[in-house]
Structures are given as C-alpha cells and as structure tokens.
Scaffold this motif. Structure first.
Motif, PDB file in Angstrom:
ATOM      1  N   ALA A   1     -11.215  46.072 -33.259  1.00 27.03           N
ATOM      2  CA  ALA A   1     -11.566  46.511 -31.689  1.00 27.03           C
ATOM      3  C   ALA A   1     -11.212  45.918 -31.019  1.00 27.03           C
ATOM      4  O   ALA A   1     -10.914  46.568 -30.434  1.00 27.03           O
ATOM      5  CB  ALA A   1     -13.772  46.704 -32.234  1.00 27.03           C
TER       6      ALA A   1
ATOM      7  N   CYS B   1      -7.703  46.727 -30.629  1.00 24.59           N
ATOM      8  CA  CYS B   1      -7.523  48.407 -29.978  1.00 24.59           C
ATOM      9  C   CYS B   1      -7.564  48.604 -29.025  1.00 24.59           C
ATOM     10  O   CYS B   1      -6.526  48.922 -27.652  1.00 24.59           O
ATOM     11  CB  CYS B   1      -8.821  49.355 -30.931  1.00 24.59           C
ATOM     12  SG  CYS B   1      -8.289  49.279 -32.677  1.00 24.59           S
TER      13      CYS B   1
ATOM     14  N   TYR C   1      -6.562  47.868 -37.947  1.00 21.30           N
ATOM     15  CA  TYR C   1      -5.725  48.432 -36.969  1.00 21.30           C
ATOM     16  C   TYR C   1      -4.455  50.007 -37.596  1.00 21.30           C
ATOM     17  O   TYR C   1      -4.622  51.015 -36.820  1.00 21.30           O
ATOM     18  CB  TYR C   1      -5.217  47.255 -35.963  1.00 21.30           C
ATOM     19  CG  TYR C   1      -4.134  47.859 -34.783  1.00 21.30           C
ATOM     20  CD1 TYR C   1      -5.043  48.239 -33.886  1.00 21.30           C
ATOM     21  CD2 TYR C   1      -2.889  47.412 -34.962  1.00 21.30           C
ATOM     22  CE1 TYR C   1      -4.315  48.728 -32.738  1.00 21.30           C
ATOM     23  CE2 TYR C   1      -2.275  47.387 -34.459  1.00 21.30           C
ATOM     24  CZ  TYR C   1      -2.549  48.762 -32.589  1.00 21.30           C
ATOM     25  OH  TYR C   1      -2.053  49.199 -31.653  1.00 21.30           O
TER      26      TYR C   1
END
Length: 183
Positions: A19, A22, A62
């Motif tokens: 995350a 991202c 990812y």
C-alpha cells in the motif's frame, strides 16, 4: 509466537508496504519520456524494511495490482497497457531490485551505509532494466534510450537511494524494537 503467527504478521506487513508503494507512486514529476516518480523510493524503503523475500513479494503484489487494472501506477494509472508501454520495464525492474536490495542487506547487515550501497545498486538495476525495455518497446537507439531512460535519473536515483536507505533502516529498527518484524 509460533511460526504461523510470525508469517501472518509478515504477510500483513507486506500488504501494508505494498500500500505504501501504491501511495508513493502517485508522487510524480513529469518529464517528456519517463517521469520521476515515488515508486522507486518506495521500492527501496520497502526492500530495506522487509528484506529480499517479503520486499520482493510486496513489489510483485504492486505489479499484479496494477496489471489487473487497479490504478496504482504513477498518475493513478493501471492495466496491462502501462506494463507493455515504454515505462513497463521500470515497473518490471522493481521485482529484481527489491530482491537485490534485501539480499545485499541480509548478506551484510542492516545498517544505513549498507542500505545506501544496496539502494544505489537497486536504483541502477531498475534504470538498466527500464532502459533496455524502453529501447525495445519504443524502438529507440541505445543512445536515445540511455539519454531518455537512464542518464536523467542517475542523480535523482542516488538521492532516492540515500533517502530510502535512511528511512528504511529507521522504520526497520522501530519495527524490530516493537517485535513486529520477523524477516
């Protein structure tokens, strides 16, 4: 704590680090051929924190998230079109980069100096893979590919490598102190 709990914690930490990749990928400085993004910084931080196995897994997750169309790549883009486009090689390069950074640190020690060395090597790996891919996909000469995909990013890559090393070691040490890291 048994090994299944340790593994679960590491997988949760890996998901959180995915995350982070991202989120940092959305930091973009546009340039004509290949933009400067926070992705490479994030890959370095994550690999420094997690090591080779889980850092590589976070990078692979990812890539998969972006490949299936979730807009996690720079500029909130996603899909196979990005991966097969001119910048796709840089994204593919994140996987061996994460492994190399983590592996180097595991074979030496998780210190800031070793992390700087590992992250600079990692940045060169990403740039090399991305430049070769750029040359092929964009049908450029080697000179044009080098000037568009490698040369402009060397200094920025070194700066990101130093920053990723420092942040990664700080976070890794704090996670170790809290008994949250089992890599």
């Amino acid at each position: 704590m048994d090994s299944s709990q340790s593994r679960l914690r590491m997988l949760i930490l890996t998901a959180l680090c995915t995350a982070i990749i991202c989120i940092l990928a959305q930091i973009t400085i546009p340039l004509p051929l290949v933009p400067i993004t926070g992705q490479t910084l994030a890959i370095g931080i994550v690999a420094t924190i997690l090591g080779s196995k889980y850092g590589t897994l976070a990078s692979l997750l990812y890539l998969i998230l972006g490949a299936v169309g979730i807009p996690v790549f720079s500029g909130f883009s996603g899909g196979l079109g990005v991966i097969v486009g001119p910048t796709g090689g840089f994204i593919f390069g994140f996987i061996p980069t994460a492994f190399i950074i983590g592996y180097y640190l595991e074979k030496t020690s998780f210190t800031v100096i070793n992390a700087i060395i590992a992250n600079i090597i990692g940045m060169l790996v990403t740039l090399t893979i991305g430049t070769v891919y750029l040359k092929i996909v964009a049908n450029l000469t080697w000179t044009a590919a080098f000037l568009g995909g490698f040369a402009p990013f060397i200094i920025v890559g070194v700066v990101k490598g130093v920053l990723a090393a420092w942040l990664g070691i700080v976070v890794r040490n704090r996670l170790n102190s809290a008994n949250l890291l089992y890599a």
